[in-house]
Design an enzyme around this catalytic site. Structure first.
Site, mmCIF file in Angstrom:
data_model
loop_
_atom_site.group_PDB
_atom_site.id
_atom_site.type_symbol
_atom_site.label_atom_id
_atom_site.label_comp_id
_atom_site.label_asym_id
_atom_site.label_seq_id
_atom_site.Cartn_x
_atom_site.Cartn_y
_atom_site.Cartn_z
ATOM 1 N N GLU A 1 -9.795 16.660 78.752
ATOM 2 C CA GLU A 1 -10.811 16.932 77.731
ATOM 3 C C GLU A 1 -11.892 15.873 77.792
ATOM 4 O O GLU A 1 -11.592 14.678 77.876
ATOM 5 C CB GLU A 1 -10.240 16.882 76.297
ATOM 6 C CG GLU A 1 -9.477 18.091 75.886
ATOM 7 C CD GLU A 1 -8.996 18.012 74.424
ATOM 8 O OE1 GLU A 1 -9.677 17.383 73.583
ATOM 9 O OE2 GLU A 1 -7.933 18.578 74.161
ATOM 10 N N GLU B 1 -2.473 14.860 73.174
ATOM 11 C CA GLU B 1 -2.808 13.735 72.301
ATOM 12 C C GLU B 1 -1.729 13.351 71.287
ATOM 13 O O GLU B 1 -1.929 13.486 70.077
ATOM 14 C CB GLU B 1 -4.125 14.025 71.574
ATOM 15 C CG GLU B 1 -5.257 14.327 72.537
ATOM 16 C CD GLU B 1 -6.636 14.359 71.877
ATOM 17 O OE1 GLU B 1 -6.701 14.420 70.634
ATOM 18 O OE2 GLU B 1 -7.632 14.296 72.605
HETATM 19 C C1 BGC Z 1 -8.700 17.344 70.419
HETATM 20 C C2 BGC Z 1 -9.464 18.634 70.243
HETATM 21 C C3 BGC Z 1 -10.692 18.369 69.400
HETATM 22 C C4 BGC Z 1 -11.561 17.387 70.125
HETATM 23 C C5 BGC Z 1 -12.887 17.096 69.467
HETATM 24 C C6 BGC Z 1 -9.574 16.142 70.696
HETATM 25 O O1 BGC Z 1 -9.050 15.037 70.035
HETATM 26 O O2 BGC Z 1 -7.701 17.506 71.399
HETATM 27 O O3 BGC Z 1 -8.617 19.575 69.672
HETATM 28 O O4 BGC Z 1 -11.371 19.540 69.090
HETATM 29 O O5 BGC Z 1 -10.866 16.164 70.226
HETATM 30 O O6 BGC Z 1 -12.713 16.368 68.295
HETATM 31 C C1 BGC Z 2 -10.789 8.820 69.482
HETATM 32 C C2 BGC Z 2 -10.506 7.981 68.274
HETATM 33 C C3 BGC Z 2 -10.652 8.829 67.044
HETATM 34 C C4 BGC Z 2 -9.779 10.069 67.160
HETATM 35 C C5 BGC Z 2 -10.004 11.010 66.030
HETATM 36 C C6 BGC Z 2 -9.860 10.016 69.505
HETATM 37 O O1 BGC Z 2 -10.129 10.817 70.621
HETATM 38 O O2 BGC Z 2 -10.608 8.070 70.652
HETATM 39 O O3 BGC Z 2 -11.417 6.913 68.223
HETATM 40 O O4 BGC Z 2 -10.268 8.092 65.911
HETATM 41 O O5 BGC Z 2 -10.046 10.778 68.358
HETATM 42 O O6 BGC Z 2 -11.295 11.569 66.043
#
Ligand code: BGC
Ligand code: BGC
Ligand code: BGC
Length: 441
Positions: A349, A163
């Protein structure tokens, strides 16, 4: 639901969220150690100092995965365990931990998928400018070289970054993730250096891994929908698609930065040196897709640039922290397949947080999570049928853990963790997943 027999059903985790043992065996400090120990940074004031104590309990956790019958395990390596100062001297004890983990997985018949960077940058590198410093991209490639040299004989699936949008925008623009900076110009330079580091690392990894291995990356993608069919709203959706998805995917797949998004960023665009665009487009064997939720936007001429208003459907059901829209998974898979045609895709994920708690019977009846997974699996099957070369699905996450800025207030696990005793209880969703995998393999 039809899935090929060799489909990689897996679970995913990340180093800082589960390992704990932050001072063990010569591990250096990471930016998340520094950030979590900064008052006010984390919702419940917690840290990953102990987390799930996975560093000491990995054998138990591998046995748990084996009991669930998962075929693959996606985990990340803590860079500061390997190179405590970010560059230079390799810490053998840190390498040995991941080497033992890989061996334990293979003994259990579980295929390792290794992510090199899931946000825990060595603090020593941050002290020299972190991802805003171009040298960090070189340091990452050197770290990738060390890891694939040492583990590449047994671990055959690798990802550079998890990410990059989150690393850059949550860490350097919104400042809600480590290192807690709020500067758009820096953010965009960081995003460029992240992609550059990927492009520098891929050839080094390939050289060490030889034939038959697979190298990829796991960005988060968000399907974007316009609030209405009006041209203004469609243009607004296109803008957000550029800011969130295409800014990363276009250059990775050889299209360079998207011109419309580049123009939107005006004077904040990154410094891109000659050759960078070619370097960062190093061919990958697969594209990882992290999917949680879609975005729906309307044009908002009166709002500051990029003139967007989030109008995500208030009537949609929600998890503890997001709206639920399984069709979005299908839409983004089809979009990525159509626009970039990667040789293979994995859902690296997807998962959900709910306010779980053990009942009187000491079991965790998380029916909401089962419904969530089942609905998303159905969309993955639909994408397969539509011709998307989807090879696997990693549920986020094996067990409740340190959920970044939310601390321990959000439970994403299919396994319940009692953080006082470190007892693990597979939730109903874990048992459902076990049965689902058995039925589909
Ligand atoms: C991340 C994880 C996180 C999950 C749930 C993803 O953006 O890679 O580390 O725990 O979202 O928020
Ligand atoms: C979501 C976003 C969000 C970010 C942080 C991403 O996986 O697509 O909408 O702002 O995670 O939670
Ligand atoms: C389309 C993309 C478009 C995005 C935003 C998606 O459904 O597939 O091409 O950029 O919507 O409008």
């Amino acid at each position: 639901m039809d899935f090929p027999k060799d489909f990689m059903w897996g679970v995913a985790t990340s180093s800082y969220q589960i390992e704990g043992a932050v001072h063990a065996d010569g591990r250096g400090e990471s930016i998340w150690d520094r950030f979590t120990h900064t008052p006010g940074a984390i919702k419940d004031g917690s840290t990953g100092d102990v987390a799930c104590d996975h560093y000491h309990r990995y054998r138990e956790d591998v046995a748990l995965m084996q009991s669930l019958g998962v075929k693959a395990y996606r985990f990340s390596v803590a860079w500061p365990r390997i190179l405590p100062q970010g560059t230079g001297e390799v810490n053998q004890a840190g390498l040995d931990f991941y080497s033992r983990l890989v061996d334990a997985l293979l003994e259990a018949g579980i295929t390792p998928f290794v992510t090199l960077y899931h946000w825990d940058l060595p603090q020593a590198l941050e002290d020299r400018g972190g991802w805003n410093n171009r040298d960090t991209a070189e340091a990452f490639a050197a770290y990738a070289d060390v890891m694939t040299r040492r583990l590449g004989d047994r671990a055959r699936y690798w990802m550079t970054h998890n990410e990059p949008w989150c690393t850059a925008f949550l860490g350097y623009d919104m400042g809600i993730f480590a290192p807690g900076i709020k500067d758009l110009k820096v953010t965009l330079q960081v995003s460029h250096h992240l992609l550059l580091s990927h492009g520098l690392a891929v050839p080094a990894m390939r050289a060490n891994l030889g034939d038959g291995a697979a190298v990829g990356i796991a960005p988060n993608f968000m399907p974007v929908y316009p609030a209405t069919d009006a041209p203004e709203d469609r243009a607004a959706a296109r803008r957000l698609d550029g800011l969130f998805n295409r800014w990363f995917a276009d250059p990775l797949f050889g299209k360079g930065y998207p011109q419309d998004t580049w123009d939107l960023y005006g004077e904040n665009v990154p410094d891109v040196q000659p050759g960078d665009i070619e370097t960062l487009a190093a061919p990958v064997d697969f594209l990882g897709v992290n999917y949680y939720n879609p975005g729906t936007v309307a044009d908002a001429p009166d709002a500051p640039p990029p003139h967007l208003r989030d109008v995500s459907d208030p009537d949609l059901e929600r998890t503890a922290d997001r709206i639920i829209y399984p069709e979005g998974l299908y839409d983004i898979l089809v979009q990525l397949h159509r626009d970039y045609n990667p040789p293979a895709l994995y859902i690296t994920e997807n998962g959900a947080a709910f306010h779980d708690e053990p009942g009187e019977d000491s079991r965790v009846h998380d029916a909401g999570r089962i419904a969530f997974l089942e609905a998303h699996f159905a969309q993955a099957a639909r994408a397969l049928k539509a011709g998307v070369p989807l090879k696997g699905y990693f549920v986020w996450t094996l067990m409740d853990n340190f959920e970044w800025a939310a601390g321990y207030t959000l439970r994403y696990g299919i396994t319940w963790v009692d953080f006082e005793t470190q007892r693990r209880i597979p939730k109903d969703s874990a048992l459902w997943y076990r049965d689902f995998i058995r039925k589909h393999s």
